[in-house]
Design a protein around this motif. Structure first.
Motif, mmCIF file in Angstrom:
data_model
loop_
_atom_site.group_PDB
_atom_site.id
_atom_site.type_symbol
_atom_site.label_atom_id
_atom_site.label_comp_id
_atom_site.label_asym_id
_atom_site.label_seq_id
_atom_site.Cartn_x
_atom_site.Cartn_y
_atom_site.Cartn_z
ATOM 1 N N LEU A 1 0.685 -1.196 -0.075
ATOM 2 C CA LEU A 1 -0.274 -0.077 -0.045
ATOM 3 C C LEU A 1 0.905 1.152 -0.066
ATOM 4 O O LEU A 1 0.393 2.273 -0.002
ATOM 5 C CB LEU A 1 -0.924 -0.010 1.179
ATOM 6 C CG LEU A 1 -1.998 -1.137 1.198
ATOM 7 C CD1 LEU A 1 -2.931 -0.976 2.374
ATOM 8 C CD2 LEU A 1 -2.977 -0.904 0.033
ATOM 9 N N GLY A 2 2.057 1.069 0.103
ATOM 10 C CA GLY A 2 2.911 2.366 0.101
ATOM 11 C C GLY A 2 3.249 3.140 1.364
ATOM 12 O O GLY A 2 3.452 4.181 1.351
ATOM 13 N N LEU A 3 2.962 2.188 2.377
ATOM 14 C CA LEU A 3 2.874 3.119 3.655
ATOM 15 C C LEU A 3 4.367 3.128 4.094
ATOM 16 O O LEU A 3 5.004 1.917 4.198
ATOM 17 C CB LEU A 3 2.113 2.374 4.895
ATOM 18 C CG LEU A 3 0.512 2.324 4.351
ATOM 19 C CD1 LEU A 3 -0.287 1.783 5.461
ATOM 20 C CD2 LEU A 3 -0.082 3.856 4.152
ATOM 21 N N GLU A 4 4.821 3.927 4.928
ATOM 22 C CA GLU A 4 5.998 3.912 5.528
ATOM 23 C C GLU A 4 6.034 2.903 6.630
ATOM 24 O O GLU A 4 5.019 2.814 7.469
ATOM 25 C CB GLU A 4 6.542 5.255 6.141
ATOM 26 C CG GLU A 4 6.524 6.280 5.007
ATOM 27 C CD GLU A 4 7.788 5.973 3.836
ATOM 28 O OE1 GLU A 4 8.774 5.550 4.310
ATOM 29 O OE2 GLU A 4 7.819 6.429 2.537
ATOM 30 N N PRO A 5 7.250 2.339 6.854
ATOM 31 C CA PRO A 5 7.307 1.410 8.068
ATOM 32 C C PRO A 5 7.012 1.972 9.585
ATOM 33 O O PRO A 5 6.501 1.425 10.318
ATOM 34 C CB PRO A 5 8.656 1.062 8.109
ATOM 35 C CG PRO A 5 9.253 1.106 6.664
ATOM 36 C CD PRO A 5 8.603 2.346 6.147
ATOM 37 N N VAL B 1 -9.401 3.855 6.670
ATOM 38 C CA VAL B 1 -8.929 3.551 5.195
ATOM 39 C C VAL B 1 -9.102 4.836 4.564
ATOM 40 O O VAL B 1 -7.912 5.076 3.894
ATOM 41 C CB VAL B 1 -9.850 2.541 4.540
ATOM 42 C CG1 VAL B 1 -9.365 2.507 3.070
ATOM 43 C CG2 VAL B 1 -9.949 1.210 5.354
ATOM 44 N N ASP B 2 -9.967 5.575 4.730
ATOM 45 C CA ASP B 2 -9.795 7.163 4.307
ATOM 46 C C ASP B 2 -8.641 7.933 4.483
ATOM 47 O O ASP B 2 -8.350 8.817 3.588
ATOM 48 C CB ASP B 2 -11.322 7.944 4.411
ATOM 49 C CG ASP B 2 -12.484 7.217 3.919
ATOM 50 O OD1 ASP B 2 -12.310 6.569 3.071
ATOM 51 O OD2 ASP B 2 -13.427 7.158 4.625
ATOM 52 N N GLU B 3 -8.127 7.651 5.624
ATOM 53 C CA GLU B 3 -6.787 8.512 6.013
ATOM 54 C C GLU B 3 -5.530 8.002 5.455
ATOM 55 O O GLU B 3 -4.502 8.695 5.695
ATOM 56 C CB GLU B 3 -6.976 8.629 7.511
ATOM 57 C CG GLU B 3 -7.976 8.841 8.406
ATOM 58 C CD GLU B 3 -7.800 8.994 9.637
ATOM 59 O OE1 GLU B 3 -6.721 8.412 10.347
ATOM 60 O OE2 GLU B 3 -8.851 9.118 10.402
ATOM 61 N N LEU B 4 -5.730 6.973 4.802
ATOM 62 C CA LEU B 4 -4.351 6.460 3.908
ATOM 63 C C LEU B 4 -3.901 7.112 2.839
ATOM 64 O O LEU B 4 -2.987 6.768 2.181
ATOM 65 C CB LEU B 4 -4.482 4.918 3.733
ATOM 66 C CG LEU B 4 -4.712 4.138 5.043
ATOM 67 C CD1 LEU B 4 -4.904 2.474 4.672
ATOM 68 C CD2 LEU B 4 -3.708 4.249 6.247
#
Length: 566
Positions: free
Chosen positions: A247-251, A260-263
């Motif tokens: 999902l491309g989220l930083e570790p 989910v809307d905040e991602l």
């Protein structure tokens, strides 16, 4: 003989035993405390009761008048008995200052000496003591009787300890009943709660739960598929490392607890994650990846959440594109071989007919047409991957009746592209743009009208010569790489300019519409842009600009690196 290994008690059983012991200890402690405080309170109440009775008798005027008579007992004995019966105490004894009794519950004791202490009362004090007299141990109060300023007698009122103890025992019975009821209710409640806990923990003990948690964490971090769990409010309850990466989220991003809307995910992907129905093998694009999404709601009377699995489809999509290209190349080569055989037969037939010059002219013309494009591509594009791609796409386009033209201003020198610019991304961008352009150019105006696209005018359709054409521009400047593809097709209306890059947009039916989305993804991954406008021949024109950095500085750095290596 080896004894079977005893399985440790389950966590619910351990908690049940501990809670029962705790409740029993609390109830027993409360009972003891209530008994002690009840005993003290009963004694205090008894002392207060006899003190009030003694003071009331001592302050009675009739008592002082009776003391003045020759026979005080005749008047005081009936009076004292009435007071004793009315107050419920054990005795009321009235005596003179020499401790000789005037009254007593046992009339045979009248005239005898009072058993107890009277020194403080003779000094004018009222005091309480526990003393064993003729009626046994009792709590008594002794107070003086005053006539004017002179002490003329003493009054002692008391209640036996046995009577106080019987009252405490009555209270203790009620207390024991209440304590037993509390213990029973506590035990039943604890059993119900622990039965539910046993169902939720499946009868496992603490060591098994701890081991299960360790396995759970190890599995989550070891599995290569992304796993995402959402609660009933669509908040992230769990996400593993692969899910963060896909999902491309930083570790370091704290995703658990967020919605989910905040991602900041793409809108189609966000919609799939928030959908109430199950999704199976849906393709979605993030900023850098193509992922396959599967969702399944967790339902137990009500929707409790959603389980989402994510699979990386980027490499598979790239390999699929390369396979499609190879399949197209193979078909083009097969067609060219067939055409070459036909041309060879034509040349041979012309020679057999004695028309040698015409045979030479026919063969030379065909060779010149093929060689011109090859020389043009090789001379302008020295990047081998792009050159091979253009030649292959030219063969494919030719088989579909579309002419692939390389613009005159195209130029990419050898080494002009930095190593950071992945060749696979270049193939993805240019290959998909050319494929879409060939598709658009090969359609006639009737096909374009049926698909809903804008139809070019007869003057511009197919270019000046009337043949479908795709024009490719590949130019590496000082700071950017320009890739432009224009066609002579129907073009794209302004109302669809923003929708063409959305996954699934296509005029060719379901199952298509991923190519342009991949083009934009690859361009954004390399910090570039994609633009769409109308081409000079009436069709669509896509322009991709990719930053190359400072070319002079890069060349100097590469030369310095080579010198250091030497």
């Amino acid at each position: 003989m080896r004894l079977p290994r005893t399985r440790p008690r389950s966590l619910a059983g351990q908690l049940f035993a501990m809670q029962v012991v705790l409740i029993a200890a609390v109830v027993a402690g409360c009972a003891v405390f209530a008994y002690v405080s009840g005993s003290a309170q009963a004694e205090e109440t008894a002392a207060r009761q006899v003190r009030v009775a003694a003071l009331a008798v001592a302050d009675s005027p009739s008592v002082r008048e009776a003391i003045r008579t020759p026979d005080p007992s005749a008047v005081l004995q009936p009076y004292a008995e009435r007071v004793r019966e009315d107050t419920g105490i054990a005795f009321v004894t009235i005596m003179d200052t020499e401790r000789v009794r005037w009254t007593h519950p046992d009339t045979s004791q009248i005239g005898d000496t009072f058993l107890g202490n009277t020194a403080k009362a003779l000094r004018g004090q009222t005091f309480t003591e526990t003393y064993t007299g003729t009626l046994g141990p009792s709590i008594r109060v002794v107070t003086p009787i005053r006539d004017g300023g002179r002490i003329v007698g003493l009054v002692s009122a008391g209640i036996t300890v046995d009577r106080v103890s019987s009252q405490v025992r009555e209270q203790l019975g009620a207390l024991a009943l209440a304590a037993g009821g509390a213990l029973a209710l506590g035990g039943i409640g604890t059993y119900v709660i622990n039965a539910r806990l046993r169902r939720h923990t499946h009868g496992m003990n603490a060591a098994e739960l701890s081991r299960l948690h360790d396995y759970h964490q190890a599995t989550l971090h070891a599995v290569r598929e992304g796993l995402l769990m959402l609660d009933g409010r669509r908040r992230i309850a769990l996400i593993n490392d692969a899910g963060r990466e896909l999902l491309g989220l930083e570790p370091v991003t704290e995703a658990v607890g967020r919605t989910v809307d905040e991602l900041a995910l793409p809108a189609p992907l966000t919609g799939a994650l928030l959908a109430s129905e199950a999704r199976v093998d849906e393709l979605h694009l993030t900023a850098a990846r193509v992922i396959v999404v599967n969702t399944r709601p967790v339902v137990g009377g009500e929707q409790r959440g959603t389980v989402v699995t994510l699979r990386d489809h980027t490499e598979l999509q790239a390999l699929s594109g390369e396979l499609d290209s190879e399949r197209g190349f193979t078909q083009a080569l097969r067609s060219q071989a067939h055409e070459a055989a036909n041309r060879l037969h034509t040349v041979v037939s012309l020679i057999e007919l004695g028309r040698v010059e015409e045979a030479v002219d026919f063969a030379t013309a065909e060779l010149e047409l093929a060689q011109v494009l090859t020389d043009r591509v090789v001379g302008a594009v020295e990047e081998p991957v792009l050159a091979a791609l253009l030649l292959g796409k030219a063969a494919q386009a030719n088989e579909r009746g579309v002419e692939l033209v390389l613009a005159e201003d195209s130029l990419i020198d050898d080494g002009a592209l930095p190593p950071s610019l992945a060749q696979r991304d270049l193939v993805t961008i240019l290959g998909n743009l050319i494929d879409n352009a060939v598709d658009a150019a090969s359609e006639g105006p009737e096909d374009a009208a049926e698909s809903g696209a804008a139809v070019p005018s007869p003057r511009t359709a197919g270019g000046p010569a009337g043949r479908a054409r795709v024009t490719v521009t590949a130019l590496a400047g000082e700071r950017e790489l320009l890739l432009r593809v224009a066609d002579t097709g129907a073009g794209i209306g302004p109302e669809a300019a923003d929708e063409v890059f959305r996954r699934g947009w296509s005029t060719h039916g379901a199952g298509r519409g991923l190519g342009l989305a991949l083009v934009r993804q690859a361009a954004h991954r390399n910090g570039g842009t994609v633009e769409l406008d109308a081409g000079p021949d009436g069709g669509a024109r896509f322009t991709v600009r990719l930053p190359l950095g400072d070319r002079t500085a890069r060349s100097a750095a590469e030369a310095g690196a080579k010198e250091v290596t030497a």
